[in-house]
Design a protein around this motif. Sequence first.
Motif, mmCIF file in Angstrom:
data_model
loop_
_atom_site.group_PDB
_atom_site.id
_atom_site.type_symbol
_atom_site.label_atom_id
_atom_site.label_comp_id
_atom_site.label_asym_id
_atom_site.label_seq_id
_atom_site.Cartn_x
_atom_site.Cartn_y
_atom_site.Cartn_z
ATOM 1 N N ASP A 99 0.956 -1.203 0.014
ATOM 2 C CA ASP A 99 -0.053 0.029 0.191
ATOM 3 C C ASP A 99 0.784 1.261 -0.068
ATOM 4 O OD1 ASP A 99 0.702 -0.403 2.571
ATOM 5 O OD2 ASP A 99 -0.611 0.796 3.481
ATOM 6 N N VAL A 100 2.193 1.051 0.165
ATOM 7 C CA VAL A 100 2.979 2.295 0.427
ATOM 8 C C VAL A 100 3.599 2.296 -1.178
ATOM 9 C CG1 VAL A 100 4.733 3.414 1.779
ATOM 10 C CG2 VAL A 100 3.305 1.840 2.732
ATOM 11 N N THR A 101 2.992 2.712 -2.130
ATOM 12 C CA THR A 101 3.425 2.866 -3.495
ATOM 13 C C THR A 101 4.668 3.935 -3.803
ATOM 14 O OG1 THR A 101 1.699 4.290 -4.300
ATOM 15 C CG2 THR A 101 1.519 1.858 -4.460
ATOM 16 N N SER A 102 4.740 4.954 -2.819
ATOM 17 C CA SER A 102 5.831 5.780 -2.885
ATOM 18 C C SER A 102 7.026 5.459 -2.723
ATOM 19 C CB SER A 102 5.433 7.090 -2.019
ATOM 20 O OG SER A 102 4.354 7.690 -2.537
ATOM 21 N N LEU A 103 7.040 4.270 -1.745
ATOM 22 C CA LEU A 103 8.236 3.680 -1.291
ATOM 23 C C LEU A 103 9.029 2.964 -2.692
ATOM 24 C CD1 LEU A 103 10.437 2.742 0.608
ATOM 25 C CD2 LEU A 103 8.767 0.757 1.264
ATOM 26 N N LYS A 104 10.277 3.435 -3.000
ATOM 27 C CA LYS A 104 10.693 2.766 -4.238
ATOM 28 C C LYS A 104 11.868 1.848 -3.698
ATOM 29 C CE LYS A 104 8.095 5.200 -6.748
ATOM 30 N NZ LYS A 104 6.834 4.409 -7.097
ATOM 31 N N ALA A 105 12.496 1.997 -2.630
ATOM 32 C CA ALA A 105 13.597 1.118 -2.375
ATOM 33 C C ALA A 105 13.824 1.255 -0.891
ATOM 34 C CB ALA A 105 14.930 1.867 -2.932
ATOM 35 N N ILE A 106 14.427 0.103 -0.376
ATOM 36 C CA ILE A 106 14.803 0.067 1.109
ATOM 37 C C ILE A 106 16.355 -0.374 0.975
ATOM 38 C CG2 ILE A 106 14.624 -1.538 3.025
ATOM 39 C CD1 ILE A 106 11.794 -1.966 2.017
ATOM 40 N N LEU A 107 17.117 0.435 1.680
ATOM 41 C CA LEU A 107 18.607 0.268 1.901
ATOM 42 C C LEU A 107 18.957 0.164 3.236
ATOM 43 C CD1 LEU A 107 19.747 3.268 -0.720
ATOM 44 C CD2 LEU A 107 19.489 0.725 -1.111
ATOM 45 N N ALA A 108 19.900 -1.034 3.582
ATOM 46 C CA ALA A 108 20.409 -1.191 4.800
ATOM 47 C C ALA A 108 21.469 -0.341 5.070
ATOM 48 C CB ALA A 108 20.727 -2.697 4.810
ATOM 49 N N LYS A 109 21.474 0.193 6.464
ATOM 50 C CA LYS A 109 22.635 0.733 7.186
ATOM 51 C C LYS A 109 23.625 -0.019 7.681
ATOM 52 C CE LYS A 109 20.163 4.910 8.780
ATOM 53 N NZ LYS A 109 19.819 5.707 10.200
ATOM 54 N N PRO A 110 24.784 0.015 7.825
ATOM 55 C CA PRO A 110 25.657 1.338 7.193
ATOM 56 C C PRO A 110 25.495 1.094 5.626
ATOM 57 C CG PRO A 110 26.919 -0.254 7.934
ATOM 58 C CD PRO A 110 25.768 -0.902 8.207
ATOM 59 N N LEU A 111 25.604 2.323 4.956
ATOM 60 C CA LEU A 111 25.622 2.206 3.438
ATOM 61 C C LEU A 111 26.593 3.261 2.784
ATOM 62 C CD1 LEU A 111 23.006 4.436 1.829
ATOM 63 C CD2 LEU A 111 22.442 3.855 4.155
ATOM 64 N N SER A 112 26.815 3.114 1.829
ATOM 65 C CA SER A 112 27.693 3.835 1.078
ATOM 66 C C SER A 112 27.008 5.220 0.425
ATOM 67 C CB SER A 112 28.436 3.267 -0.091
ATOM 68 O OG SER A 112 28.825 4.197 -1.052
ATOM 69 N N TRP A 113 27.662 6.316 0.490
ATOM 70 C CA TRP A 113 26.826 7.365 0.115
ATOM 71 C C TRP A 113 26.515 7.318 -1.530
ATOM 72 C CZ3 TRP A 113 28.989 10.559 -3.833
ATOM 73 C CH2 TRP A 113 30.422 10.356 -3.782
ATOM 74 N N ARG A 114 27.565 6.408 -2.097
ATOM 75 C CA ARG A 114 27.519 6.565 -3.616
ATOM 76 C C ARG A 114 26.523 5.551 -3.924
ATOM 77 N NH1 ARG A 114 29.629 9.101 -7.936
ATOM 78 N NH2 ARG A 114 29.288 7.668 -9.817
#
Length: 138
Positions: A99-114
């Motif tokens: 139902d959260v169609t605006s959610l395009k990606a889930i990224l795990a911390k820690p993550l690279s800024w790149r």
Amino acid sequence: MSAAPGKTLVIVDDEKSYTDLLGQLLADCLACPIQTFNRPLTALEALPSLKVGLIVTDYCMPQINGIEFIRRVQTAAPEIPVIIITGHRMELEMTDYSDVTSLKAILAKPLSWRVLADEIVKHWPEAQVEVPAQGRTD
């Protein structure tokens, strides 16, 4: 170089040092203005006065979590794509957020800024990635 004139990247995370650092790193490589918020409810209040291109939000925050934040953004502005960053990836993978169609990606911390910059451009191409500052690799 100025991409998406007037459109802003919004970063929401309750850890001020994290938003400051992430905002600076992304400002060095993306051709767009960046606005950071440390309180999700403050960000929600400010959104109508901003032309938002994309939002990056943390999942675990006081007041409301990232999914509830996205649901509220989606109600007011369903065209704004959102990326969520979290140290709680397992919890998000086990739940249905169709139902959260605006959610395009889930990224795990820690993550690279790149990695985050590439994901931002994937869902908001107008942001454009610039050549990073000399000597900076991550």
